[in-house]
Every structure is written in structure tokens, then in C-alpha cells.
Design a protein around this motif. Sequence first.
Motif, short mmCIF file in Angstrom:
data_model
loop_
_atom_site.label_atom_id
_atom_site.label_comp_id
_atom_site.label_asym_id
_atom_site.label_seq_id
_atom_site.Cartn_x
_atom_site.Cartn_y
_atom_site.Cartn_z
N ARG A 29 0.47 -1.13 -0.03
CA ARG A 29 0.66 -0.30 -0.64
C ARG A 29 0.73 1.18 0.08
N ALA A 30 1.91 1.35 0.89
CA ALA A 30 2.77 1.79 0.70
C ALA A 30 3.29 2.49 -0.07
N HIS A 31 3.85 1.70 -1.10
CA HIS A 31 4.76 1.60 -2.80
C HIS A 31 3.28 2.64 -3.34
N ARG A 32 2.11 2.09 -3.53
CA ARG A 32 1.00 2.93 -4.40
C ARG A 32 0.80 3.66 -3.61
N GLU A 33 0.72 4.55 -2.77
CA GLU A 33 0.91 5.47 -2.21
C GLU A 33 1.85 6.77 -2.22
N ALA A 34 3.47 5.88 -2.94
CA ALA A 34 4.37 6.77 -3.05
C ALA A 34 4.83 7.26 -2.22
N VAL A 35 4.89 6.33 -0.60
CA VAL A 35 5.91 6.78 0.58
C VAL A 35 7.25 6.63 -0.15
N PRO A 36 8.21 7.83 0.78
CA PRO A 36 8.74 7.64 0.65
C PRO A 36 10.25 6.86 0.73
N ASP A 37 11.80 5.47 0.05
CA ASP A 37 11.53 4.36 0.18
C ASP A 37 12.25 4.69 1.62
N GLY A 38 12.19 5.34 2.19
CA GLY A 38 12.92 4.68 3.93
C GLY A 38 11.32 4.27 4.28
N ALA A 39 10.49 5.10 4.27
CA ALA A 39 9.22 4.25 5.41
C ALA A 39 9.03 3.07 4.50
N VAL A 40 8.95 2.74 3.08
CA VAL A 40 8.70 1.35 2.70
C VAL A 40 9.64 0.24 2.97
N ALA A 41 10.60 1.11 2.92
CA ALA A 41 12.02 -0.05 3.05
C ALA A 41 11.53 -0.73 4.44
N ARG A 42 11.30 0.29 5.68
CA ARG A 42 11.11 0.18 7.02
C ARG A 42 10.48 -1.24 6.80
N LEU A 43 9.13 -1.03 5.99
CA LEU A 43 8.17 -1.92 6.10
C LEU A 43 8.32 -3.71 5.64
N TRP A 89 9.82 -4.41 -7.65
CA TRP A 89 9.75 -2.59 -7.32
C TRP A 89 10.76 -2.77 -5.62
N ALA A 90 10.00 -4.43 -5.22
CA ALA A 90 11.08 -4.43 -3.29
C ALA A 90 12.13 -4.24 -3.76
N VAL A 91 12.70 -5.02 -4.80
CA VAL A 91 14.83 -4.54 -4.59
C VAL A 91 14.89 -3.74 -4.91
N ASP A 92 14.29 -2.85 -5.66
CA ASP A 92 14.84 -1.66 -6.68
C ASP A 92 14.60 -0.73 -5.20
N VAL A 93 13.10 -0.89 -4.41
CA VAL A 93 13.26 -0.05 -3.18
C VAL A 93 14.51 -0.24 -2.22
N LEU A 94 14.74 -1.28 -1.55
CA LEU A 94 15.54 -1.43 -0.67
C LEU A 94 17.06 -1.72 -1.34
N ARG A 95 17.00 -1.56 -2.49
CA ARG A 95 18.88 -1.17 -2.84
C ARG A 95 18.71 0.75 -2.66
N ARG A 96 17.32 0.91 -3.58
CA ARG A 96 18.66 2.33 -3.35
C ARG A 96 18.38 3.03 -1.52
N GLU A 97 17.00 2.28 -0.64
CA GLU A 97 17.52 2.98 0.46
C GLU A 97 18.92 2.31 1.42
N ALA A 98 19.40 1.63 0.62
CA ALA A 98 21.29 0.81 1.61
C ALA A 98 21.45 1.80 0.87
N ALA A 99 21.59 2.12 -0.67
CA ALA A 99 23.21 3.24 -1.16
C ALA A 99 22.86 4.11 0.06
N ARG A 100 21.13 5.11 0.35
CA ARG A 100 20.91 6.26 0.95
C ARG A 100 21.69 5.91 2.47
#
Length: 939
Positions: A370-384, A395-406
Motif C-alpha cells: 500500500r505504501a508503494h502504491r501511495e508513493a511513500v518515501p523509500d525509507g518508510a517502504v524499506a522499513r516495512l 520494485w521491492a528489490v529496487d526500493v531496498l537497494r536505493r535505501e541501502a545506498a542512501r
Amino acid sequence: MTHWRAGRAGEEGSWPTVDGRLSGAPPLVEREREEKLLCGLLHGLGAGRSAAVAVHGAPGVGRSALLDRAVAFAARSGVGSATAHASWEEAGLPFGVVGQLLACVAPGTDPSRYKAEQGADGVRELCRVLLAAARKRPLLLAVDDAQWADPESWGVLRALARRLSGAPVLLLTTHGVATGEPGGPGGHLDLCSLADERAVTAHTLTLAPLSAEGVGEVLRGAYGRPVDPVFSRAAAHAMDGRPAVLRTVIRRFSRQGWPPGPDHLPHLAETVAEAVGNRAARTCATLPAELQDVLRAVAVCGPDGTPGMIAALAEPRAHGTARALRLLAPTGLLTDGDPPAFREPRAAEAVLAGIGSERREELYARAAERAHREAVPDGAVARLLLAARIIGSAWAVDVLRREAARRRTARDLAGAVRLLQRALREPMDPALRVKVLIELSVAALPNAPDAADRHLRRALLTPADATAGPSWVYAAELLVARGDVVSAQPLIAHVLDRGDLDPRDRSALRALYWLAEHSQQGAAYALDRPSIPALAEAPTEPAEAGVAAWRRALHGQDIVRTRELARTALTPAARDSTPLTCQLAACHALVLTDDFAEARAGLAAVLVRAEGAGAHQIAGLALLVESLVDLHQGRTEAASAILDRAQEAMPPHCWHPLMAPGLVGLKIFVYLERGDLTAAERTVRLARPTGAEDGLAWAYLLYARGLLRLAGERREEARADLLECGRVLLARGVANPALLPWRSAAALAQGPDPDHGGLPEPAAEERRLALAWGAPSAVRRALLAAGGRSPRSTAVRPPADAPATWQYRQALVSLGTAALAGPAGPAAVPALLAADGAGTATRGGKAGARGPRGAAATRSAAPAGSPGARPAAPGGLTGAELRVAGLAAHGMANRAIAAELSVTLRTVELHLTKTYRKLGISGRSELADALGQLRRNTP
């Protein structure tokens, strides 16, 4: 042990003390105004003045304690009291609260019989019963947690509030919130508008959390002495000023025997969190299932949740999400903000602990989607996603990699590792899996270097198609750069066994294979089945050229060709496609050829790319090579600063044991240059072999330790270290003294040859190798050492202020004009120097300042045919005549020759006359050609 007294309805409150004594009923801390008001209202009942008091405050702030204190005041004042406690369990029981009150004032009265009566009549009858009891004796009606009272009881309480003027009654209710919806939690009571204000009054009390001073006063009362203000402030902050939690802290500290001081602040935080979590679990267990679902949805979504996310997860049926949150407000578990969140993280954990792991993971997965559909920031989606089941979407792998880089950029390496480990649980393309493993290795390196290597090995063993080739090359060079060549070489061979690799990737892997092979003897194990082609003599691929240049430099072979190969690896066109580790090898080769400017330029480019990619091991290795440049150029302080940067980029514990001794050795060089033997001794003790005894880095440490012991006059130990250094190098075919001049250092440790007065044969061997290599700094150092001079510098360079000897000048002139000497080339230079020796040593082993005289005296003392006797000079020339002729042939005037050789002008003239006669020439103009012909004809 602390003894507690409940102090519930009808009992006097008591102050808990750690020695078990009760100190009576002192005023509640920071509640004196409220107590005074209640006491006055209770006394006013005797004069016929009624009142209604509503006490509001968050759970744990002391509402129940104040109600208990009012009951105790009523008992002392002769006022009757009836108490009731509302709860979620009885929220659906009609007249449940009123029934508790009736049990105190009219035992045997059953409020259930009033259910059948028509609404208003039944309520009036219940009010009549309560007011009749008050007319007999002033009455305190106290209802705790009135927000949970059933609607029927609320109807009776509201009706009773409008009739207070008919009897002396104090209606006291406590509420978890200040406002609420009628008929529900947080309901309010309105007095009759016609009532005389002097006879009936209404009061609303809002209890604030205890201040730090109030917490300190409670602690002082419990312990009988003042408590450290630091602990008091920390306690007030941790427990949010809630006396109920403070009592739990005092009880546990007393039971464990912990004094309330700064040393036990961790215990304080742990106790507070545990108390909050336990209370949250108990509260959640008493709530209806629908409200429990809302609480869990809030716990899952956290501070990043939106109303849509909470509604989607909880799906409240009887209540909307907004109303459910209002119903939950009195629990004190949630904040009043938008979106709602738990006041304490431990409370959220306790709420989720009541469900199984599968259901919990499912909630987190739904929230993440639901957070991914609502365009919640990567940090919040990655925490979930961290707590969710496998999503199965890219998309889950992409979010986790982007947040890991940050996170990596923000230096939260542990967080980046967790995210990437979670990403690896998702299904993905094998080539992408190799990339994620490398990213995980980079993030794990600073805190867990061994784990970082394991991830790289997994990357090299991951089956994938040829698109993973560049990633495999990167994984291999990270392994080699850190020093784990024992694992790297067979794994590189395993990858090279694939037939579909791109030629450029294959060339890079082959170069890294041979780089690893030359770094550790016998690195290949049985896993290394494929036959890896050796490097070509003249490779055209930049990666192979860089490694070939490095290997040639270590062997001391063909300095001109070495430069060409190194430059091939460092051309701008090759920088983007050549592994950085291979370029570092080329830079090191240029350091050994004395091309320092080119080496610095190449190192700067490598360092920029390595830091940009987060490759700590490559950046650290580049800085180590740069420190070598500064040491070769005599820039000690600059080298020290570079080494400090290297330790920041790659801390000592991050290096593989095969590489770590090199850093220690370079630091020892710096301290020896400064003359700080104490610091050098302290540093050398940091070295830990642990299987590193056969690596090139260990050779650096042995050489540095040998120099340190030589400086401390421990010659036997020094010589043992230096000879062991030589053994390690020679085992790999490393003969170039430009790397580490261990031979001359070992000769100095041994002392002069007692038979010949000069240094032993290793110094002469080093001179020969240095001249064959041709790098100016190596030649200068070798000739100074061969002449018996112990350089002031203990590192890898000769002293810049040391005077040039006749040997050094003669050797440089011969090297510079080698092309004019015919086919013999530079090979004639060692023969020329061997004709007279490399220098002299005075008695006692101290270096002499004059070469020719001492050498002649040594030879005259040695009988013909003895081991110290020199062979006759070519053409019948004596050694002295040959030296003078050589200097004259290169343009030196007679007076300059006399000054150089420390002889008289007349001696020079006589030597030249004899030389002309023996060579059959008429003068100086024919001397160069005659000497050249003599060398060509001499076997």
C-alpha cells in the motif's frame, strides 16, 4: 525490598519506601492544589454544598491515586463513599458501573430489574436510590476510568449530575481524555442550569506529568535521601513524568539493589521500556478485537502511515478508523498527532507480539504494498519490507537497494547491510544477485571484513550468464585489493572456465588471476582446475599490461618496457574499462621506475573512482602506494599524512592478514625517517602474522623491522629479519632492489668482510641488479651501500644530501653513454666498477671517504690468487689508470679528476701518459674510442 500498599478505595494512600516502612499519607507530589480542592469540597458536603469533579490525564499520570486520596479524605471526614471502576471488559454490561455504586450504598439493590422499565423512569428510580443514601449521610460517588463506562450507566450519571442540589453528593470521575463523544469514552457531565452555584459547583482538573523536580522529590521520599539530579532528569524524560512507571522503577531498583545514580541509567531505560511494554500488552488484551486490529495497524505503519494505510490494514467494521482512534485515545498508548503513533516503541512491539509471525509478516507486506502504491518515501517502504514476507516483485528489490545506498552515504552501514540482506531474500535475476552481493560486501566491510569477503566469494560462485561479467571482475578485484588472494585465485579460475565471457572481461580476470598468483605463493588450490594462460610478453589489453608491468618491475626486468606497459594501463581510454587494482599495479611499477609524477597522476584518478564507488579496499591500497611515492621522494610528513588517510579509508582491522603487515611496515619507515625509534618499536608490536608470513606485505614488515633493529644495534636480529625478507621476495622471483634493498641492509648488519675490508657479496649483488634495472634512486642507493656508507635515511630512498662519490658519478656517466659503448651497453658498467671495487672501508668497518687509495691498499695486501685478489684490468691497464682514463674519456679536466680521486694533478698526468702508451693512441681525443674497443674485445 520495597513493600507496597494498594491504597485503593476506602484506604489511606501511603508513600512507598525502599526500607519497607510506610510514612503515612503525605501529599501527592505536585498534586497539592488538587488535593486541597477535593478536601474542601468534601468538607462542604456537611454544609449541604454538592459538587461534580472531572479529573483528566494520560494513563499513569496519577488519576487513580488522586481518586484514592479523595476516598481516604472522605473516611477521615465522616463522609460515606461508593466507588466503581469502569473497564473495557464490562463496557457492554448495562448498568455495570451503577451496579458497583449501588453495591456500596444500597446492598441488595439489583439494577438489572430497572432494564425492563421505560428508559427515563428507570433512570429516575436509580437516581432516587443514590440520593436517598446521600440524604442520610454525605456521599462521595467516585468512578475511575469513567471513559469506559457503559452507556446506561452514563445516562444515570448525567441524570444524577442534574439533581445534585437535592442531596450532599460529590460526584468524582476520572477520564483518560479531556473531551470525547457523548455516551462513549470521555463523556462529560452537565449540571442543572437552574441549580444555585453556591450550592452546586463543577470542576475540571487536568493532571500534568511530573516535572524533573517532582520525580526527584518522589525518589527522595522513597530512598530517604536526595538523588542525583542527572538520574532524576533522565527518569522524568524516560517515563514521561508518569508516577505509575516511576513506582515500577523504584520497585525494581530496590529489588536488584541498584542505587539511583548515573551508572545505572541503562537499567533505568530498560526498566521503563519493560513497564511500558507490559502495560501496553495488558491494555491491548482488554480491548475489542476491532480496536486491537487498529492498534496493530498503527504499530505496523508507524510514523509514516497514512489514514488510508491504517484503514486498509485494520478494516474496522463497527467503527470507522477515525472513531476507532478516538476510542483508543484514553489508553494513552497513542500520540495525538496525525498520523497517530505509539508513544513508546516497546508498546508497539508488545501489541504486535500477541499475533503469530506469519500474520505479522503478512501485515507488514500489505502495508509495504500500500505504501508503494501511495508513493511513500523509500525509507518508510524499506522499513516495512524488513519485517514483511517475500513480496516477489522487482520494485521491492529496487526500493531496498536505493535505501541501502542512501544509508551507506549517511554512514549507517549496519542499516544498509540489513536492507541488502533482505533484498537477497527476494527472487531476482542472477546477474542482479551478483551486484547485490557486491553491494552487501561493500557495506559490510568496515564492520565485518570477513563477512564482506564471504559475500564476494558468493558473488563469484553465483551461476549467471555473461552479463554478470563486469560484476564478477569487480568482485574479484575487491577480493584481491583487500589481500584475500588465497580465496580469489581459484574463484577467478572458476569464473574463467566459462566459455561465454566477453573478451575484455576475460582479459581483466586473467590479469587479476596473475596478480593474485604473484602476491601469495601457492595461492591456487585443487579447485583451480582450468589452465589459465600466462601473461603475454607484450600484452595489448590494458589490464594485462598493468599487471605485466608490475611483475616486470618486481623482477627488475627491462625498465623501458616496464614503463611502456604501465602507461598502456593508465591511458585515459583504458581508465573506464580497466580494473582499478590493475591500474594500481601499473602505478606501483612507475614508482619503482622513478616516474613519480606519472604515478601520482594515475593514483589520483584511481582514488577518485574508488571513493566514488565506495570501494574502501581499493582506496586504501591506492593511498598506501601514494605514501610509497612520498617516501621515495623524501617527503616524510606527506607520507605520514597519506598513511593517516589510508587508515581512515581502510582501518587496520579491515585489511586481510596477508595485507595488514604492509601498513605497519610503512608506518615504521615514517618513524625511522623521523628518528623516533620508540614510536617505531611500539608500531612493530602491532604486527600479527596469523598466516601472513609468505606475503609481499610481510616482506615490507620484515625489512622495516630489520632496519629498526639495525638502528638499535641489534645486528644479529636485524640480519635475520633482512635475510628472511630476502627469502620471501626471492620465493616469488622478486629481485629488484628498487622495491626493498634488503641485500645492502643485510650486508650492513653483518659488517665489513674481515678478509677484504669491504662489505659482503650481497651488497655487490644489489649494485649489479640496481645498475641492470637503471632507476636512478635504486642505483644511487646501491652504490652508496656498496661503498660502505650507511645512509641516514632508513626507508626506501637514499639521502638527498649525501655527497656523490666517484663511483656514483662514473656509473651515471656510463649509463648515460651506454649507447655509445657498443653492443655491451649497460653491462659494461658493472665490469667497469668491478675492476676496482665499489669503494673502501676503513679499519673497524667505518666507511671511508676516498675510494681509489683505500682500494689500491686493499689489493696490494692481498696475495695473487687469494680470494680477495682482483683480476687484472683489461689491456694491461691498472685499476687506477682505468679509473682516470674513464673520467677523462667523459670530458673531465685533469684538475677535476684529481679532485674527484683525491690525488695530485701530477699523478693524473702520469696515469694518462701510461694509458696512451699502453693503448697505442696519441692523446685524449682518441681515448673514448680506444676504451670502447677495449671493452668490446675483453671477454
